[in-house]
Design an enzyme around this catalytic site. Structure first.
Site, mmCIF file in Angstrom:
data_model
loop_
_atom_site.group_PDB
_atom_site.id
_atom_site.type_symbol
_atom_site.label_atom_id
_atom_site.label_comp_id
_atom_site.label_asym_id
_atom_site.label_seq_id
_atom_site.Cartn_x
_atom_site.Cartn_y
_atom_site.Cartn_z
ATOM 1 N N TYR A 23 11.464 -30.552 100.148
ATOM 2 C CA TYR A 23 11.077 -31.607 99.177
ATOM 3 C C TYR A 23 9.626 -31.383 98.751
ATOM 4 C CZ TYR A 23 10.039 -36.071 96.989
ATOM 5 O OH TYR A 23 9.645 -37.030 96.079
ATOM 6 N N SER A 33 4.577 -36.139 93.233
ATOM 7 C CA SER A 33 4.580 -36.938 94.470
ATOM 8 C C SER A 33 3.335 -36.579 95.266
ATOM 9 C CB SER A 33 5.812 -36.592 95.309
ATOM 10 O OG SER A 33 5.726 -37.153 96.601
#
Ligand code: NDP
Ligand code: 8X3
Length: 249
Positions: A151, A138
């Site tokens: 995250y 990501s």
């Protein structure tokens, strides 16, 4: 001969779109996820184009993961392409008010799940001295943003593990790649905000990436000649310049 790809998180978003993209190119598919009904529906649709097998398991469960992959029929055991895609964000809170269950879920699924699946799939790639592992990281694995803490940590870990895999698997001719998207409009925000209305606003006012955009890129990466490995890709929607800079209408 058709290649065989195992895709985790194939019931939704990027993983599902990748299954459809690969089916167009007659790549044989092993589709994984926890939502069995969706796996069955996708299998029915895609087996018109290619061979499809489904595995219903939770990547964060070590025993289930190894059992599922061991259960593959002989003709599907030689996996050429592993797409480690299963994962999600759980919550968006400052570290001091974050929830331990959310932290556990992100580390267990995004990091440990990726490791379990890889551990189960790598031996036959090593034996055959061939294979391609693609880890879906990501932009959050490149740059930390406010309230992204755990995250972002999980996706930084994915990037470090990807680099480690590429180094250690280098003697065996195995390609290892990371594809790191910015904002993609999938079920991701519904999961992050646990069905809260906030999820509806995340992709408003700009053209977010769609799962199909990433799926096409994944196919491009896996379809390069043997001597070419695209090691690391960062892909943003045009409206996004960093994890925090996003131009909305
Ligand atoms: P979705 O929520 O649409 O899809 C997530 C997929 O992961 C589902 O198929 C889900 O299947 C699967 N999954 C989640 N937890 C588990 C688990 N414990 N065991 C097995 N499968 C699991 O999100 P995306 O498609 O957007 O996300 C895919 C990947 O892309 C993730 O790794 C995410 O972090 C990453 N990513 C997403 C971005 C975005 O903006 N959307 C941007 C950058 C990266 P099921 O529930 O059936 O198990
Ligand atoms: C998903 C993109 O910005 O929500 O990994 O973390 S972001």
């Amino acid at each position: 001969m058709s290649k065989i790809a195992l895709i985790t998180g194939a019931t939704s978003g990027i993983g599902k779109a990748t299954a459809y993209e690969f089916a167009k190119h007659n790549i044989h598919l092993i589709l994984c996820g926890r939502r069995q009904k969706r796996l069955i529906t996708i299998k029915k649709e895609l087996e018109k184009f290619t061979k499809v097998h489904t595995l219903n398991f939770d990547v964060s469960n070590k025993i289930e993961t190894f059992k599922a992959i061991e259960s593959l029929p002989e003709d599907l055991k030689q996996i050429d392409i592993l797409i480690n895609n299963a994962g999600n964000a759980h919550g968006l809170d400052p570290i001091q008010s974050g929830h331990i269950d959310d932290w556990d879920a992100m580390m267990d699924i995004n990091v440990k799940g990726l490791l379990y699946v890889s551990k189960a799939v790598m031996p036959q790639m090593i034996d055959r001295k061939s294979g391609h592992i693609i880890n879906i990281g990501s932009s959050a694995g490149k740059e930390v943003y406010p309230k992204g803490n755990v995250y972002c940590g999980s996706k930084h870990a994915v990037l470090a593990i990807t680099e480690g895999m590429r180094i250690d698997l280098n003697p065996f001719g195995i390609k290892v790649s990371a594809i790191n998207p910015g904002a993609v409009e999938t079920e991701f925000s519904k999961v992050r905000f646990k069905g809260d209305k906030k999820a509806e606003d995340v992709y408003k006012g700009f053209d977010a990436l769609q799962a199909e955009d990433i799926a096409e890129i994944i196919y491009f990466v896996v379809s390069r000649p043997n001597h070419v490995n695209i090691a690391d890709l960062l892909v943003y929607p045009t409206a996004q310049a960093s994890t925090t800079i996003l131009k909305r209408n």
